[in-house]
Scaffold this active site. Sequence first.
Site, PDB file in Angstrom:
ATOM      1  N   ASP A  72       0.824  -1.210   0.000  1.00 19.87           N
ATOM      2  CA  ASP A  72       0.000   0.000   0.000  1.00 19.87           C
ATOM      3  C   ASP A  72       0.856   1.258   0.000  1.00 19.87           C
ATOM      4  O   ASP A  72       2.030   1.239   0.390  1.00 19.87           O
ATOM      5  CB  ASP A  72      -0.964   0.023   1.188  1.00 19.87           C
ATOM      6  CG  ASP A  72      -0.260   0.130   2.538  1.00 19.87           C
ATOM      7  OD1 ASP A  72       0.733  -0.598   2.757  1.00 19.87           O
ATOM      8  OD2 ASP A  72      -0.707   0.941   3.377  1.00 19.87           O
ATOM      9  N   GLU A 167       0.049  -1.160   5.691  1.00 21.69           N
ATOM     10  CA  GLU A 167       1.115  -0.722   6.601  1.00 21.69           C
ATOM     11  C   GLU A 167       0.987   0.761   6.907  1.00 21.69           C
ATOM     12  O   GLU A 167       1.247   1.203   8.040  1.00 21.69           O
ATOM     13  CB  GLU A 167       2.484  -1.024   5.977  1.00 21.69           C
ATOM     14  CG  GLU A 167       3.667  -0.832   6.925  1.00 21.69           C
ATOM     15  CD  GLU A 167       4.266   0.570   6.901  1.00 21.69           C
ATOM     16  OE1 GLU A 167       5.175   0.851   7.711  1.00 21.69           O
ATOM     17  OE2 GLU A 167       3.835   1.403   6.076  1.00 21.69           O
ATOM     18  N   GLU A 168       0.606   1.549   5.904  1.00 26.10           N
ATOM     19  CA  GLU A 168       0.564   2.998   6.081  1.00 26.10           C
ATOM     20  C   GLU A 168      -0.505   3.454   7.071  1.00 26.10           C
ATOM     21  O   GLU A 168      -0.453   4.578   7.564  1.00 26.10           O
ATOM     22  CB  GLU A 168       0.332   3.690   4.730  1.00 26.10           C
ATOM     23  CG  GLU A 168       1.461   3.504   3.714  1.00 26.10           C
ATOM     24  CD  GLU A 168       2.745   4.227   4.100  1.00 26.10           C
ATOM     25  OE1 GLU A 168       2.763   4.888   5.161  1.00 26.10           O
ATOM     26  OE2 GLU A 168       3.720   4.122   3.354  1.00 26.10           O
ATOM     27  N   ASP A 190      12.078  -1.513   3.898  1.00 26.79           N
ATOM     28  CA  ASP A 190      11.212  -0.326   3.941  1.00 26.79           C
ATOM     29  C   ASP A 190      11.968   0.886   4.476  1.00 26.79           C
ATOM     30  O   ASP A 190      11.355   1.847   4.942  1.00 26.79           O
ATOM     31  CB  ASP A 190       9.974  -0.617   4.817  1.00 26.79           C
ATOM     32  CG  ASP A 190       8.864   0.399   4.639  1.00 26.79           C
ATOM     33  OD1 ASP A 190       8.874   1.129   3.629  1.00 26.79           O
ATOM     34  OD2 ASP A 190       7.982   0.460   5.520  1.00 26.79           O
TER      35      ASP A 190
END
Length: 402
Positions: A72, A167-168, A190
């Site tokens: 995402d 994740e965001e 990341d």
Amino acid sequence: MRYAQIDTQSDPLSSTFPTTEKQKDLSRLLVKELLEMGLTDAELDEHGYVYATIPANTDKQVPVICFCSHVDTSSDSSGTGVKPIVHRQYDGGDIVLPDDENVVISAKEHPYLASKKGDDIITASGTTLLGADDKAGVAEIMDAAHFLVTHPEVKHGAIRILFTPDEEVGRGVENVDMKKLGASFGYTMDGGELGSLEDENFSADGAKITVHGISTHPGAAKDKLVSAIKIAGEIVDALPKDSLSPETTEDREGFIHPVRIQGTVEKTEIDFIIRDFETAQLEAHETYLRRVMDKVLAKHPGARATLKVTEQYRNMKEVLVHHPEVTAYAAEAMRRADVQPLRMSIRGGTDGSRLSFMGLPCPNIFTGEMALHSKQEYVSIQDMKKAVQTIVYLAQLWEEKA
């Protein structure tokens, strides 16, 4: 660049999982490509997670390691209609993006970019974010998987691949099946600049203040109406102006950050995120916030308010300190790739912070992604290649050390 063109924005206001179905558009493509590589167990589950295995090609008993990235992208800037551009042999100056000439990636404001003179830089076109966070990580894991599958002379144990949604919005590993994953140690791909190796992150709580006022017709409101909206505004205004906020802190300093206000005269809610590297300090910050709330409330008879705190994630260092080899191997893999490891702390969180507390000690490795969540987002292809090499060397190291 293919992955970046697929809109995968998550939605912080959604209660579904994943928060947007469109994230699965990229996940389905990744499964297809992994199957085409020969990873026969690649699958997309009902929650939007992609699982796959690169089988071991050694007789040694090697711990199963996992490489993880999220599909995402942030909701802070549009992710629809992304048009990636490669700026070959970047000249070291400002990059003016063609679809909006007011969007300039300034070499002065982005000194890391200026240091990449001669690299090939990928940006968006000026109207969207790029999505290098974390499609750079996704691409690097995919490239490393392809390399390991096509180079059986590189010995390694079983390697699990995990791609996550959401994740965001802080929900990336909420429904990971740890038994199915079956890994002992992991690495999220990341991180940012070349060489960054992050084994420490903020501990984090969410907080919600709910203010209850007294609503009445504004034409007859004198000495009767008590506005929850105005009280909420006073609470936010009463927070420190020179400390305890993201815009006034750095390094290991924590903060209290209001991120959303919504409501009416009768009821208004303020959402906060509370962050600190020392988990014990979260309670101190929350006590301070409660004092601010109570002090403001005392000036408004008839109003009332509540403060609710929700745990979000904790500092991965609390787990990784018991498994020093996980971070040490990552640093050695970088050195083998001619990259100087840069031990850093994350003023934020990653899937790895939660995975660490779920039984998968999981530091964070660089991808090259920079200027995240903005139209100025960029990534160096050369940095990405070094990240791929780091993954490959890590796979080898775990086999060598077994």
